[in-house]
Design a protein around this motif. Structure first.
Motif, mmCIF file in Angstrom:
data_model
loop_
_atom_site.group_PDB
_atom_site.id
_atom_site.type_symbol
_atom_site.label_atom_id
_atom_site.label_comp_id
_atom_site.label_asym_id
_atom_site.label_seq_id
_atom_site.Cartn_x
_atom_site.Cartn_y
_atom_site.Cartn_z
ATOM 1 N N GLY A 88 -51.739 -15.148 0.634
ATOM 2 C CA GLY A 88 -52.122 -14.762 -0.716
ATOM 3 C C GLY A 88 -51.148 -13.833 -1.404
ATOM 4 O O GLY A 88 -51.318 -13.514 -2.594
ATOM 5 N N HIS A 89 -50.097 -13.381 -0.719
ATOM 6 C CA HIS A 89 -49.121 -12.480 -1.342
ATOM 7 C C HIS A 89 -48.280 -13.253 -2.359
ATOM 8 O O HIS A 89 -47.648 -14.245 -2.008
ATOM 9 N N VAL A 90 -48.301 -12.803 -3.608
ATOM 10 C CA VAL A 90 -47.584 -13.503 -4.676
ATOM 11 C C VAL A 90 -46.754 -12.581 -5.554
ATOM 12 O O VAL A 90 -46.160 -13.041 -6.528
ATOM 13 N N SER A 91 -46.702 -11.285 -5.248
ATOM 14 C CA SER A 91 -46.109 -10.354 -6.200
ATOM 15 C C SER A 91 -44.640 -10.017 -5.982
ATOM 16 O O SER A 91 -44.068 -9.259 -6.756
ATOM 17 N N GLY A 92 -43.999 -10.566 -4.965
ATOM 18 C CA GLY A 92 -42.594 -10.252 -4.739
ATOM 19 C C GLY A 92 -41.654 -11.148 -5.530
ATOM 20 O O GLY A 92 -41.793 -12.368 -5.509
ATOM 21 N N ILE A 93 -40.704 -10.540 -6.233
ATOM 22 C CA ILE A 93 -39.669 -11.291 -6.945
ATOM 23 C C ILE A 93 -38.346 -11.032 -6.230
ATOM 24 O O ILE A 93 -37.879 -9.898 -6.154
ATOM 25 N N TYR A 94 -37.775 -12.097 -5.689
ATOM 26 C CA TYR A 94 -36.574 -12.022 -4.870
ATOM 27 C C TYR A 94 -35.359 -12.380 -5.718
ATOM 28 O O TYR A 94 -35.121 -13.549 -6.011
ATOM 29 N N THR A 95 -34.591 -11.366 -6.108
ATOM 30 C CA THR A 95 -33.373 -11.610 -6.897
ATOM 31 C C THR A 95 -32.330 -12.272 -6.012
ATOM 32 O O THR A 95 -32.421 -12.240 -4.782
#
Length: 143
Positions: A88-95
């Motif tokens: 359910g983890h959806v908040s990471g934005i990987y540059t």
């Protein structure tokens, strides 16, 4: 001219391949580097505030992520991707720069993660168990 030094632009991904069976994301960069990133490593080092906090020392140790899967991978503009993990983890934005760092430094990051788990008395499955070492950790990614 002031003599300030321009740094070279960060490498940019040219392809992404999600390997569901081995639980890894393969990222090929325009400088020729190709990294195979375990979903577990990506999840426990998520750049989200929920995981990394808002500054040094605020990181939250992630446990029980050994069998995490990647349910989706969405582009974020022309600079990042946003994975959705099976927990359910959806908040990471990987540059692009962060993905490159994960690939380049994954061995050291993996060792650091295992040491932090051991110090906290946790296992990769999430429970408390016997002390862990890289030797008995069972490798990267899904079991």
């Amino acid at each position: 001219m002031t003599g300030s030094k321009q740094s070279a632009p960060a490498p940019v991904p040219v392809s992404f391949t999600v390997h569901k069976q081995s639980c890894k994301l393969e990222v090929a960069f325009d400088d020729g580097a190709v990294f195979s990133l375990p979903f577990e490593l990506m999840r426990v080092y998520s750049p989200s505030a929920e995981v990394s906090g808002h500054g040094p020392g605020q990181e939250v140790l992630q446990t029980g992520k050994r069998n995490v899967e990647m349910a989706a991978l969405e582009p974020v503009g022309n600079y990042a991707v946003k994975p959705t993990f099976s927990d359910g983890h959806v908040s990471g934005i990987y540059t692009w720069a962060y993905l490159y760092k994960l690939g380049r430094d994954q061995e050291a990051m993996w060792e650091d993660y295992l040491k932090r788990l051991e110090a906290a008395g946790h296992t990769r499955e999430g429970g408390r168990d016997l002390p862990m070492t890289a030797k008995n950790a069972g490798g990267h990614g899904c079991a």
